[in-house]
Design a protein around this motif. Structure first.
Motif, PDB file in Angstrom:
ATOM      1  N   ASN A  64       0.600  -1.190   0.201  1.00 58.53           N
ATOM      2  CA  ASN A  64      -0.058   0.123   0.191  1.00 58.53           C
ATOM      3  C   ASN A  64       0.800   1.043  -0.021  1.00 58.53           C
ATOM      4  N   ASP A 101     -15.299  -3.988  -1.967  1.00 57.68           N
ATOM      5  CA  ASP A 101     -14.079  -3.382  -1.721  1.00 57.68           C
ATOM      6  C   ASP A 101     -12.938  -4.324  -2.087  1.00 57.68           C
ATOM      7  N   THR A 103     -10.075  -2.551  -1.910  1.00 58.32           N
ATOM      8  CA  THR A 103      -9.000  -2.016  -1.461  1.00 58.32           C
ATOM      9  C   THR A 103      -8.947  -2.991  -0.315  1.00 58.32           C
ATOM     10  N   MET A 104      -9.459  -4.504   0.421  1.00 63.22           N
ATOM     11  CA  MET A 104      -9.486  -5.453   1.251  1.00 63.22           C
ATOM     12  C   MET A 104      -8.454  -6.061   1.664  1.00 63.22           C
ATOM     13  N   GLU A 107      -5.413  -1.746   2.588  1.00 63.31           N
ATOM     14  CA  GLU A 107      -6.318  -1.358   3.475  1.00 63.31           C
ATOM     15  C   GLU A 107      -6.713  -2.084   5.147  1.00 63.31           C
ATOM     16  N   LYS A 108      -7.108  -3.215   4.579  1.00 64.62           N
ATOM     17  CA  LYS A 108      -8.657  -3.014   6.036  1.00 64.62           C
ATOM     18  C   LYS A 108      -8.427  -5.261   5.411  1.00 64.62           C
ATOM     19  N   ARG A 109      -6.326  -5.469   5.872  1.00 61.29           N
ATOM     20  CA  ARG A 109      -5.734  -6.087   5.858  1.00 61.29           C
ATOM     21  C   ARG A 109      -5.866  -7.611   7.336  1.00 61.29           C
ATOM     22  N   ASP A 111      -4.641  -9.350  10.099  1.00 64.37           N
ATOM     23  CA  ASP A 111      -3.231  -9.040  11.746  1.00 64.37           C
ATOM     24  C   ASP A 111      -3.207 -10.961  11.787  1.00 64.37           C
ATOM     25  N   LYS A 206      -1.084   2.681  14.372  1.00 63.39           N
ATOM     26  CA  LYS A 206      -1.932   3.096  14.408  1.00 63.39           C
ATOM     27  C   LYS A 206      -1.966   4.218  14.481  1.00 63.39           C
ATOM     28  N   SER A 210      -4.222   7.504  13.129  1.00 70.12           N
ATOM     29  CA  SER A 210      -5.174   7.858  13.239  1.00 70.12           C
ATOM     30  C   SER A 210      -4.834   9.837  13.714  1.00 70.12           C
TER      31      SER A 210
END
Length: 305
Positions: A64, A101, A103-104, A107-109, A111, A206, A210
């Motif tokens: 990414n 989605d 971008t799964m 981005e929303k990987r 873990d 993270k 944010s």
């Protein structure tokens, strides 16, 4: 010795298919674009953040736009690959229209996440054909036409959907085992630090993402995470390869570039990202990208026009 980290500017869409001999990046880089690489030969070394992969033919990587990485080939050896880079907006703008989605796995990987997916047999052939389809559209005789632009985007979406399906299949197949078990078999890198620190570093990254608009002082961060700042600096560098200051600065520049592209003024961006002054922001931006924020914003505006 500190690793060199630099931001590299690319066109919004970048494509490469070919080979390189005795080639190695001089340091870690990052860029605005998502990147997909499919290696066609063995022997390249792929470093993404704190992970090291020895690439083989058929290895596909997803990277990414927030991950530092570098690639190097074996000595006296040519390594061939496909490389596709595109800005996230290409996917984000179409997610609502397709209710999918895209971008799964950018981005929303899950873990933990392995950047590498090994393709063999029909999967390799399918993905290679999809890369070739993108290449044909990019080199079309009608390059620059609206129709060709649409075909390029559709062929990229087709590739993304296929890769997502393969990743999802891999996730289901490995459900009975953990990804860490799989990683232990595939990777040569050993994590010698306590798991606690690795988890803290991931939490810290993270947190920075944010809270990128805040000042993010080392002392405040260490207090927030109940860690001695010297230990925090040591383990962050050991885990990521970068100092905490470098990481924060680069994340702020990524955020600044996005705001400038949206049309925000230099003053507004400097204020929003908690720089000491406009001049401080301009100096940091120019040092890390090679151009002033004003010139960067103008270049993006002219491309839109």
């Amino acid at each position: 010795m500190k690793e060199r980290v630099f931001f590299e500017e690319f066109e919004s869409l970048y494509y490469f298919h070919g080979g390189s001999e005795n080639w190695a990046m001089q340091g870690f880089h990052f860029h605005n674009q998502y990147e997909i690489i499919l290696f066609l030969t063995d022997g390249a070394l792929m470093e993404i953040g704190n992970r090291t992969y020895h690439a083989k033919s058929g290895d596909l990587f997803l990277i990414n736009n927030k991950e530092y990485h570098r690639t190097s080939g074996g000595a006296d050896k040519t390594y061939h690959r496909y490389v596709l880079m595109f800005e996230p907006e290409l996917l984000l703008h179409l997610e609502e229209a397709f209710h999918y989605d895209f971008t799964m796995f950018f981005e929303k990987r899950p873990d933990p996440f392995l950047h590498r997916l090994h393709l063999g047999g029909t999967n390799f052939e399918k993905v290679e054909k999809l890369f070739e389809k993108i290449e044909q559209n990019i080199h079309s005789e009608n390059k620059g036409s609206i129709e060709t632009s649409v075909r390029i985007k559709l062929s990229i979406l087709e590739l993304i959907v296929s890769v997502n399906e393969m990743y999802q299949f891999f996730m289901e197949k490995e459900k009975s085992k953990t990804l860490l078990d799989y990683e232990a078999k595939c990777e040569t890198q050993e994590f010698k630090d306590p798991v606690l620190y690795r988890e803290r570093i991931e939490q810290l990254k993270k947190y920075i993402a944010s809270h990128v608009e805040e000042r993010l002082d080392l002392h405040e961060i260490s207090r927030k995470f109940y860690m001695n700042r010297y230990y925090l600096s040591h383990y962050f560098k050991k885990e990521t390869g970068f100092t905490l200051t470098q990481y924060v600065s680069n994340q702020k520049i990524i955020a600044a570039k996005a705001l400038l592209k949206e049309g925000h003024s230099v003053t507004d961006v400097a204020l929003r990202l908690s720089y000491n002054s406009d001049s401080h922001f301009i100096a940091v931006f120019k040092k890390m990208t090679g151009i002033t924020p004003k010139k960067y914003a103008q270049s993006k505006k002219s491309k839109k026009e």
